[in-house]
Write a protein that holds these residues in place. Structure first.
Motif, PDB file in Angstrom:
ATOM      1  N   LYS A   1       0.857  -1.182   0.000  1.00 20.96           N
ATOM      2  CA  LYS A   1       0.000   0.000   0.000  1.00 20.96           C
ATOM      3  C   LYS A   1       0.890   1.228   0.000  1.00 20.96           C
ATOM      4  O   LYS A   1       1.888   1.280   0.708  1.00 20.96           O
ATOM      5  CB  LYS A   1      -0.905   0.015   1.230  1.00 20.96           C
ATOM      6  N   ASN A   2       0.505   2.238  -0.778  1.00 21.35           N
ATOM      7  CA  ASN A   2       1.295   3.452  -0.864  1.00 21.35           C
ATOM      8  C   ASN A   2       0.339   4.634  -0.991  1.00 21.35           C
ATOM      9  O   ASN A   2       0.019   5.072  -2.083  1.00 21.35           O
ATOM     10  CB  ASN A   2       2.247   3.373  -2.057  1.00 21.35           C
ATOM     11  N   GLU A   3      -0.150   5.139   0.145  1.00 19.74           N
ATOM     12  CA  GLU A   3      -1.095   6.251   0.179  1.00 19.74           C
ATOM     13  C   GLU A   3      -0.365   7.536   0.524  1.00 19.74           C
ATOM     14  O   GLU A   3       0.523   7.541   1.365  1.00 19.74           O
ATOM     15  CB  GLU A   3      -2.178   5.996   1.241  1.00 19.74           C
ATOM     16  N   TYR A   4      -0.747   8.624  -0.092  1.00 19.06           N
ATOM     17  CA  TYR A   4      -0.130   9.910   0.187  1.00 19.06           C
ATOM     18  C   TYR A   4      -1.060  10.869   0.905  1.00 19.06           C
ATOM     19  O   TYR A   4      -0.658  11.907   1.344  1.00 19.06           O
ATOM     20  CB  TYR A   4       0.381  10.552  -1.110  1.00 19.06           C
TER      21      TYR A   4
ATOM     22  N   PRO B   1      -7.594   9.783   5.840  1.00 15.64           N
ATOM     23  CA  PRO B   1      -8.257   8.688   5.111  1.00 15.64           C
ATOM     24  C   PRO B   1      -9.596   9.139   4.553  1.00 15.64           C
ATOM     25  O   PRO B   1     -10.265  10.002   5.117  1.00 15.64           O
ATOM     26  CB  PRO B   1      -8.435   7.602   6.171  1.00 15.64           C
ATOM     27  N   GLN B   2      -9.998   8.582   3.441  1.00 14.54           N
ATOM     28  CA  GLN B   2     -11.247   8.954   2.767  1.00 14.54           C
ATOM     29  C   GLN B   2     -12.459   8.910   3.699  1.00 14.54           C
ATOM     30  O   GLN B   2     -13.303   9.776   3.649  1.00 14.54           O
ATOM     31  CB  GLN B   2     -11.490   8.037   1.559  1.00 14.54           C
TER      32      GLN B   2
END
Length: 69
Positions: A56-59, A63-64
Motif C-alpha cells: 500500500k502506498n497512500e499519500y 483517510p477517505q
C-alpha cells in the motif's frame, strides 16, 4: 541533500537516527551510495533493507472515510 538517489530522509526516534529512501537501478550503484554515506562525518553504522513489494502506498494525510468527521 547532495545525493540525487536519496529521495526521502526521515529524522526518527528509536534505535536509528535517520531512515533514507534510496532509489537506484543496480546493487553496484547502491554499494557506491552506501560507501559515500558511510564515509560521512558522524555516520558510525548503517543497516540496509530492501523493499520486495509495495502493499500500500497512500499519500493522503486524512483517510477517505474521515473527511466528513
Amino acid at each position: 541533500m547532495s545525493i540525487d538517489n536519496i529521495v526521502s530522509c526521515y529524522y526518527m526516534t528509536g534505535d536509528y537516527d535517520f531512515m533514507l529512501r534510496i532509489i537506484t537501478d543496480s546493487s553496484d550503484k547502491l554499494e557506491l551510495i552506501h560507501r559515500k554515506i558511510k564515509s560521512m562525518e558522524g555516520v558510525s553504522a548503517t543497516e540496509t533493507h530492501f523493499v520486495l513489494k509495495c502493499v500500500k502506498n497512500e499519500y493522503s494525510v486524512i483517510p477517505q472515510n474521515d473527511k466528513n468527521n
